[in-house]
Design a protein around this motif. Structure first.
Motif, short mmCIF file in Angstrom:
data_model
loop_
_atom_site.label_atom_id
_atom_site.label_comp_id
_atom_site.label_asym_id
_atom_site.label_seq_id
_atom_site.Cartn_x
_atom_site.Cartn_y
_atom_site.Cartn_z
N ILE A 139 64.35 -8.11 -7.03
CA ILE A 139 64.36 -8.60 -5.65
C ILE A 139 65.23 -7.62 -4.87
O ILE A 139 66.43 -7.50 -5.12
CB ILE A 139 64.94 -10.03 -5.56
CG1 ILE A 139 64.16 -10.97 -6.47
CG2 ILE A 139 64.91 -10.51 -4.11
CD1 ILE A 139 64.82 -12.31 -6.69
N GLU A 140 64.61 -6.93 -3.94
CA GLU A 140 65.30 -5.89 -3.18
C GLU A 140 65.32 -6.29 -1.71
O GLU A 140 64.32 -6.75 -1.19
CB GLU A 140 64.57 -4.57 -3.37
CG GLU A 140 65.25 -3.37 -2.81
CD GLU A 140 64.54 -2.08 -3.21
OE1 GLU A 140 65.23 -1.09 -3.40
OE2 GLU A 140 63.29 -2.07 -3.31
N ALA A 141 66.45 -6.10 -1.07
CA ALA A 141 66.59 -6.45 0.34
C ALA A 141 67.31 -5.33 1.08
O ALA A 141 68.29 -4.77 0.58
CB ALA A 141 67.37 -7.75 0.50
N ALA A 142 66.80 -4.99 2.27
CA ALA A 142 67.43 -4.00 3.12
C ALA A 142 67.35 -4.51 4.55
O ALA A 142 66.30 -5.01 4.97
CB ALA A 142 66.74 -2.65 2.99
N ARG A 143 68.44 -4.40 5.27
CA ARG A 143 68.46 -4.91 6.64
C ARG A 143 69.03 -3.86 7.57
O ARG A 143 70.07 -3.25 7.29
CB ARG A 143 69.31 -6.20 6.69
CG ARG A 143 69.30 -6.88 8.04
CD ARG A 143 69.87 -8.29 7.95
NE ARG A 143 71.13 -8.39 7.26
CZ ARG A 143 72.31 -8.31 7.86
NH1 ARG A 143 72.39 -8.09 9.16
NH2 ARG A 143 73.41 -8.43 7.17
N GLU A 144 68.34 -3.65 8.70
CA GLU A 144 68.83 -2.73 9.71
C GLU A 144 70.16 -3.27 10.23
O GLU A 144 70.29 -4.47 10.51
CB GLU A 144 67.82 -2.63 10.85
CG GLU A 144 68.16 -1.60 11.88
CD GLU A 144 67.12 -1.54 12.99
OE1 GLU A 144 67.36 -0.78 13.94
OE2 GLU A 144 66.10 -2.25 12.92
N HIS A 145 71.15 -2.41 10.34
CA HIS A 145 72.52 -2.78 10.72
C HIS A 145 73.10 -3.78 9.72
O HIS A 145 73.94 -4.60 10.06
CB HIS A 145 72.58 -3.38 12.14
CG HIS A 145 71.99 -2.51 13.18
ND1 HIS A 145 72.51 -1.28 13.53
CD2 HIS A 145 70.88 -2.68 13.95
CE1 HIS A 145 71.76 -0.74 14.46
NE2 HIS A 145 70.77 -1.55 14.74
N TYR A 148 72.10 -2.98 1.87
CA TYR A 148 71.03 -2.80 0.88
C TYR A 148 71.48 -3.53 -0.37
O TYR A 148 72.60 -3.35 -0.83
CB TYR A 148 70.82 -1.31 0.57
CG TYR A 148 69.96 -1.10 -0.65
CD1 TYR A 148 68.57 -1.13 -0.54
CD2 TYR A 148 70.51 -0.90 -1.91
CE1 TYR A 148 67.76 -0.96 -1.66
CE2 TYR A 148 69.72 -0.74 -3.03
CZ TYR A 148 68.34 -0.77 -2.90
OH TYR A 148 67.53 -0.62 -4.00
N GLN A 149 70.60 -4.38 -0.91
CA GLN A 149 70.95 -5.16 -2.09
C GLN A 149 69.79 -5.15 -3.07
O GLN A 149 68.62 -5.15 -2.67
CB GLN A 149 71.26 -6.61 -1.71
CG GLN A 149 72.34 -6.79 -0.67
CD GLN A 149 73.72 -6.51 -1.19
OE1 GLN A 149 74.05 -6.86 -2.32
NE2 GLN A 149 74.55 -5.89 -0.38
N LEU A 150 70.10 -5.17 -4.37
CA LEU A 150 69.07 -5.23 -5.41
C LEU A 150 69.51 -6.19 -6.50
O LEU A 150 70.62 -6.09 -7.02
CB LEU A 150 68.84 -3.84 -6.02
CG LEU A 150 67.88 -3.77 -7.21
CD1 LEU A 150 66.45 -4.15 -6.78
CD2 LEU A 150 67.88 -2.40 -7.83
N ILE A 151 68.64 -7.14 -6.80
CA ILE A 151 68.83 -8.03 -7.95
C ILE A 151 67.77 -7.59 -8.95
O ILE A 151 66.58 -7.53 -8.61
CB ILE A 151 68.61 -9.51 -7.57
CG1 ILE A 151 69.65 -9.96 -6.54
CG2 ILE A 151 68.67 -10.38 -8.82
CD1 ILE A 151 69.38 -11.35 -5.97
N ARG A 152 68.19 -7.26 -10.16
CA ARG A 152 67.25 -6.81 -11.20
C ARG A 152 67.70 -7.44 -12.51
O ARG A 152 68.75 -7.10 -13.04
CB ARG A 152 67.24 -5.30 -11.31
CG ARG A 152 66.20 -4.75 -12.26
CD ARG A 152 66.12 -3.22 -12.14
NE ARG A 152 65.10 -2.68 -13.00
CZ ARG A 152 65.35 -2.17 -14.21
NH1 ARG A 152 66.59 -2.13 -14.68
NH2 ARG A 152 64.36 -1.71 -14.95
N GLU A 153 66.91 -8.37 -13.01
CA GLU A 153 67.31 -9.15 -14.18
C GLU A 153 66.20 -9.11 -15.23
O GLU A 153 65.03 -9.35 -14.93
CB GLU A 153 67.56 -10.60 -13.75
CG GLU A 153 68.11 -11.47 -14.81
CD GLU A 153 69.61 -11.36 -14.96
OE1 GLU A 153 70.10 -11.62 -16.07
OE2 GLU A 153 70.29 -11.05 -13.97
N LYS A 154 66.59 -8.82 -16.48
CA LYS A 154 65.64 -8.79 -17.59
C LYS A 154 65.35 -10.21 -18.04
O LYS A 154 66.27 -10.99 -18.29
CB LYS A 154 66.20 -7.97 -18.74
CG LYS A 154 65.22 -7.73 -19.86
CD LYS A 154 65.85 -6.82 -20.90
CE LYS A 154 64.86 -6.41 -21.94
NZ LYS A 154 65.46 -5.44 -22.88
#
Length: 183
Positions: A139-145, A148-154
């Motif tokens: 689950i990747e999220a990026a927001r203007e202003h 940046y976040q990434l959740i990556r789970e096996k």
């Protein structure tokens, strides 16, 4: 009297090579994997965080699955701004790197803060039923202003159902993966 041997040098060498190969190579051959149980589904629940005050732009979000080798196999959702915001799509760095060609067919508008459920039926982006086993839920999220976040789970998808809560971050308040019988 001439001695006779059961093997010639050539046949002995052939037997030695085949025996050695069988001993060392056989364990490396992958056992036939089980195909995804078509009676099961994975539900990924994503909760977009409500920011505290100030200017707020809705984040671009991608939710997808990667195989154990880290190769993207299925995109469940891409929430991006169409039109003039397209130059920012690449801010979804990990997803965009291998899935940029899917943006016109899988994207939909950005979402307001809230909870959203996405269902995976065990098929790849090409509609092929995949094998049971280990996959990464991303689950990747990026927001203007924003950030940046990434959740990556096996996660191991076999024949047994389960529920697992994923740790949230600044953009994604929380996430959960449920593996269950189709409803």
């Amino acid at each position: 009297m001439k001695k006779t041997y059961p093997y010639s040098r050539r046949s002995f060498l052939g037997h030695a090579i085949s025996t050695t190969a069988a001993f060392f190579v056989a364990p490396l051959v992958k056992a036939k994997s089980l195909v995804w149980d078509s009676k099961m589904e994975a539900v990924v629940t994503v909760e977009i965080n409500q920011p505290n005050g100030g200017r707020y732009n809705r984040p671009y979000i991608a939710v997808w699955l990667e195989n154990a080798a880290g190769k993207s196999v299925r995109t469940l959702a891409v929430w991006v701004q169409a039109g003039k915001g397209e130059r920012w799509h690449q801010d979804l760095r990990r997803w965009f790197q291998s899935n940029a060609d899917l943006i016109s067919t899988t994207s939909s508008p950005t979402r307001m803060p809230g909870t959203y459920k996405l269902v995976w039926d065990g098929k790849s982006d090409k509609g092929i039923l995949l094998e049971q086993g280990d996959y990464f839920v991303c689950i990747e999220a990026a927001r203007e202003h924003g950030t940046y976040q990434l959740i990556r789970e096996k996660i191991s998808f076999t024949s047994a159902g389960f529920s697992k809560v994923l740790t949230g971050n600044e953009e994604i308040k929380g996430a959960k993966v449920e593996f269950r019988a189709k409803s």
